[in-house]
Design an enzyme around this catalytic site. Structure first.
Site, mmCIF file in Angstrom:
data_model
loop_
_atom_site.group_PDB
_atom_site.id
_atom_site.type_symbol
_atom_site.label_atom_id
_atom_site.label_comp_id
_atom_site.label_asym_id
_atom_site.label_seq_id
_atom_site.Cartn_x
_atom_site.Cartn_y
_atom_site.Cartn_z
ATOM 1 N N CYS A 114 -3.982 -25.013 15.642
ATOM 2 C CA CYS A 114 -5.051 -25.163 15.759
ATOM 3 C C CYS A 114 -6.016 -25.905 16.581
ATOM 4 O O CYS A 114 -6.730 -26.968 17.537
ATOM 5 C CB CYS A 114 -6.004 -25.899 13.924
ATOM 6 S SG CYS A 114 -5.675 -24.443 13.258
ATOM 7 N N HIS A 250 -12.629 -29.944 16.389
ATOM 8 C CA HIS A 250 -12.084 -28.553 15.748
ATOM 9 C C HIS A 250 -13.116 -28.130 14.399
ATOM 10 O O HIS A 250 -13.321 -29.039 13.316
ATOM 11 C CB HIS A 250 -10.842 -28.925 15.627
ATOM 12 C CG HIS A 250 -9.579 -27.619 14.763
ATOM 13 N ND1 HIS A 250 -10.325 -25.876 15.262
ATOM 14 C CD2 HIS A 250 -9.278 -27.532 13.595
ATOM 15 C CE1 HIS A 250 -9.047 -25.741 14.126
ATOM 16 N NE2 HIS A 250 -8.875 -26.463 12.884
ATOM 17 N N ASN A 280 -12.755 -20.685 10.449
ATOM 18 C CA ASN A 280 -11.648 -21.461 11.524
ATOM 19 C C ASN A 280 -11.361 -20.437 12.281
ATOM 20 O O ASN A 280 -10.067 -20.004 11.534
ATOM 21 C CB ASN A 280 -10.546 -22.411 10.637
ATOM 22 C CG ASN A 280 -9.403 -23.162 11.271
ATOM 23 O OD1 ASN A 280 -9.591 -22.801 12.291
ATOM 24 N ND2 ASN A 280 -8.998 -23.884 10.498
HETATM 25 O O1 UT7 Z 1 -6.996 -26.283 11.154
HETATM 26 C C1 UT7 Z 1 -5.518 -26.244 10.302
HETATM 27 C C2 UT7 Z 1 -6.938 -27.295 9.578
HETATM 28 N N1 UT7 Z 1 -6.761 -27.477 8.323
HETATM 29 C C3 UT7 Z 1 -7.491 -27.534 7.512
HETATM 30 O O2 UT7 Z 1 -8.424 -29.014 7.889
HETATM 31 C C4 UT7 Z 1 -8.270 -27.751 5.742
HETATM 32 C C5 UT7 Z 1 -8.032 -29.133 5.010
HETATM 33 N N2 UT7 Z 1 -8.482 -28.725 3.999
HETATM 34 C C6 UT7 Z 1 -9.910 -28.653 3.736
HETATM 35 O O3 UT7 Z 1 -10.338 -27.996 4.169
HETATM 36 C C7 UT7 Z 1 -10.024 -27.943 2.002
HETATM 37 O O4 UT7 Z 1 -8.342 -29.162 1.017
HETATM 38 C C8 UT7 Z 1 -10.237 -26.563 1.255
HETATM 39 C C9 UT7 Z 1 -11.488 -25.876 1.614
HETATM 40 C C10 UT7 Z 1 -9.128 -25.967 1.995
HETATM 41 C C11 UT7 Z 1 -10.091 -27.406 0.014
HETATM 42 O O5 UT7 Z 1 -11.109 -28.001 -0.767
HETATM 43 P P1 UT7 Z 1 -11.135 -28.733 -1.870
HETATM 44 O O6 UT7 Z 1 -11.911 -29.791 -2.022
HETATM 45 O O7 UT7 Z 1 -9.731 -29.937 -1.312
HETATM 46 O O8 UT7 Z 1 -10.554 -28.280 -2.685
HETATM 47 P P2 UT7 Z 1 -9.225 -28.433 -3.662
HETATM 48 O O9 UT7 Z 1 -8.302 -27.712 -3.437
HETATM 49 O O10 UT7 Z 1 -8.716 -29.184 -4.654
HETATM 50 O O11 UT7 Z 1 -9.342 -26.904 -5.161
HETATM 51 C C12 UT7 Z 1 -11.019 -27.503 -6.152
HETATM 52 C C13 UT7 Z 1 -10.922 -26.419 -7.201
HETATM 53 C C14 UT7 Z 1 -9.650 -25.948 -7.294
HETATM 54 O O12 UT7 Z 1 -9.960 -25.535 -9.128
HETATM 55 P P3 UT7 Z 1 -9.634 -26.868 -10.401
HETATM 56 O O13 UT7 Z 1 -7.660 -27.034 -10.040
HETATM 57 O O14 UT7 Z 1 -10.585 -27.398 -10.054
HETATM 58 O O15 UT7 Z 1 -10.197 -26.394 -11.454
HETATM 59 C C15 UT7 Z 1 -9.355 -24.722 -7.316
HETATM 60 O O16 UT7 Z 1 -8.345 -23.311 -8.021
HETATM 61 O O17 UT7 Z 1 -12.183 -25.476 -6.284
HETATM 62 C C16 UT7 Z 1 -10.385 -24.307 -6.511
HETATM 63 N N3 UT7 Z 1 -10.438 -23.304 -5.554
HETATM 64 C C17 UT7 Z 1 -11.656 -22.027 -5.075
HETATM 65 N N4 UT7 Z 1 -12.360 -21.666 -6.108
HETATM 66 C C18 UT7 Z 1 -13.408 -21.096 -5.452
HETATM 67 C C19 UT7 Z 1 -9.610 -23.362 -4.720
HETATM 68 N N5 UT7 Z 1 -9.946 -22.064 -3.895
HETATM 69 C C20 UT7 Z 1 -10.420 -21.351 -3.982
HETATM 70 C C21 UT7 Z 1 -12.033 -20.118 -3.811
HETATM 71 N N6 UT7 Z 1 -12.724 -20.223 -4.093
HETATM 72 N N7 UT7 Z 1 -11.720 -19.537 -2.288
#
Ligand code: UT7
Length: 334
Positions: A114, A250, A280
């Site tokens: 990225c 980004h 992204n």
């Molecule tokens: O370009 C490269 C750089 N990449 C990035 O910058 C990405 C950086 N990270 C992020 O943007 C975020 O961490 C994410 C968008 C990937 C995830 O967001 P988050 O707020 O950190 O969510 P999480 O991973 O803590 O997940 C929260 C909940 C989980 O459920 P429980 O365990 O709380 O019940 C996940 O299982 O959301 C659930 N979850 C989803 N639910 C519906 C994770 N992915 C999904 C999904 N749809 N697609």
């Protein structure tokens, strides 16, 4: 006199197929609400099976050449930033060169995921300033959809395909002239490679593999490292956030962008955001956002831009650019 690479034109291309969050819900256990709330993404573009990274790159390049009204024959250097090359080798840039008929000099790819576009700008800028050519075509192009694991909802909803391009042209500038690429700042931390990677490759597994990410860790590093490299680039140019016309961050997550601009006290009106429509697009993210803003008139000649990006590696960087052509030094017709 010093040499400066000025940014004379931009172009971009998005595949025709738009996939909304609602459509994704048919393939993955997710919801429009979750994706919007957690990322700001509403839709993404996906290339069809026969549409390759080089096709997107060539279309973006042609748009930039049309804007600059120059012939591809004047290009001395083509740098394509991509993580999703058409083939393991040769470089995707060689296809771009062939299609454009730009045989003056070298064409190669850069892989910094990225952050690839910032790395490519830095390389092209340094080539031009070193006197190795006068016109460079810099492209960020990805078919990132090819790397997605549709069984992993934590990553597959985040990415899209696209391409963006800029043309750089070297000028002899007065040392006080602040046009063109004013500085670039690159960083890599290979110790963090395991928090964002693809689990395959020709040497390791003989397959292409899929994206794997520890989202929370990447989020944390994205906010701190981008804030710090933005600070570094402002300081290197004796600037404050107020001096910047546009921050082009980004486009990975709206919440990352919000955290950075809150920390840096940069008003939202000065931030180019296109994540809702593109998701992204990795190396294409910055030039896509820039080209849209140039074409709709938000970014104008003379505006001071601060570009910043982070991705797998971890690799991150920033660049300060005064956009457009200083009228007194060069014009399209030359
Ligand atoms: O370009 C490269 C750089 N990449 C990035 O910058 C990405 C950086 N990270 C992020 O943007 C975020 O961490 C994410 C968008 C990937 C995830 O967001 P988050 O707020 O950190 O969510 P999480 O991973 O803590 O997940 C929260 C909940 C989980 O459920 P429980 O365990 O709380 O019940 C996940 O299982 O959301 C659930 N979850 C989803 N639910 C519906 C994770 N992915 C999904 C999904 N749809 N697609």
């Amino acid at each position: 006199m010093i040499k400066r690479s000025i940014m004379i034109a931009t172009g971009s291309y998005l595949p025709e197929r738009v996939v909304t969050n609602e459509e994704l819900c048919a393939w993955v256990n997710t919801s429009d609400n979750w994706i919007r709330q957690r990322t700001g993404i509403r839709q993404r573009h996906f290339a069809d099976d026969k549409e390759l990274t080089s096709h997107l790159a060539i279309k973006a390049a042609r748009h930039a050449l049309e804007m600059a009204k120059i012939d591809a024959k004047v290009i001395d250097l083509i740098v394509v930033a991509t993580t999703t090359p058409d083939d393991t080798f040769p470089a995707t840039a060689t296809k771009v060169q062939k299609e454009l008929g730009a045989f003056n000099g070298a064409a190669f790819d850069i892989q910094a995921v990225c952050a690839g576009f910032i790395y490519a700008i830095a390389v092209a800028d340094n080539f031009l300033k070193a006197g190795q050519g006068s016109t460079a075509l810099v492209i960020g192009a990805e078919t990132f959809s090819r790397l997605l694991d549709w069984k992993d909802r934590t990553t597959c909803v985040l990415f899209g395909d696209g391409a963006g391009a800029v043309l750089l042209r070297v000028i002899d500038a007065n040392s006080k002239d602040s046009w063109g690429v004013l500085s670039t700042h690159l960083h890599t931390d290979g110790c963090k490679r395991d928090i964002l990677y693809v689990d395959g490759g020709p040497s390791a597994t003989k397959t292409v593999g899929h994206v794997r990410m520890n989202g929370k860790e990447v989020f944390r590093h994205a906010v701190s490292k981008l804030s710090s490299v933005i600070d570094e680039s402002l300081e290197a140019n004796g600037l404050s956030p107020n001096d910047i016309d546009w921050l082009i961050p980004h486009q990975a997550n709206q919440r990352i962008i919000d955290s950075i601009i809150n920390r840096m006290k940069i008003p939202t009106e000065k931030v180019l955001v296109s994540i809702a429509r593109h998701a992204n697009t990795s190396a294409a993210s910055l030039p896509l956002a820039l080209d849209e803003a140039v074409r709709d008139g938000r970014v104008c000649a003379g505006h001071l831009l601060l570009l910043s990006a982070i991705g797998g590696g971890l690799a991150w960087g920033a660049g300060v650019v005064r956009f457009g052509i200083p009228v007194h030094s060069w014009c399209y017709s030359k």
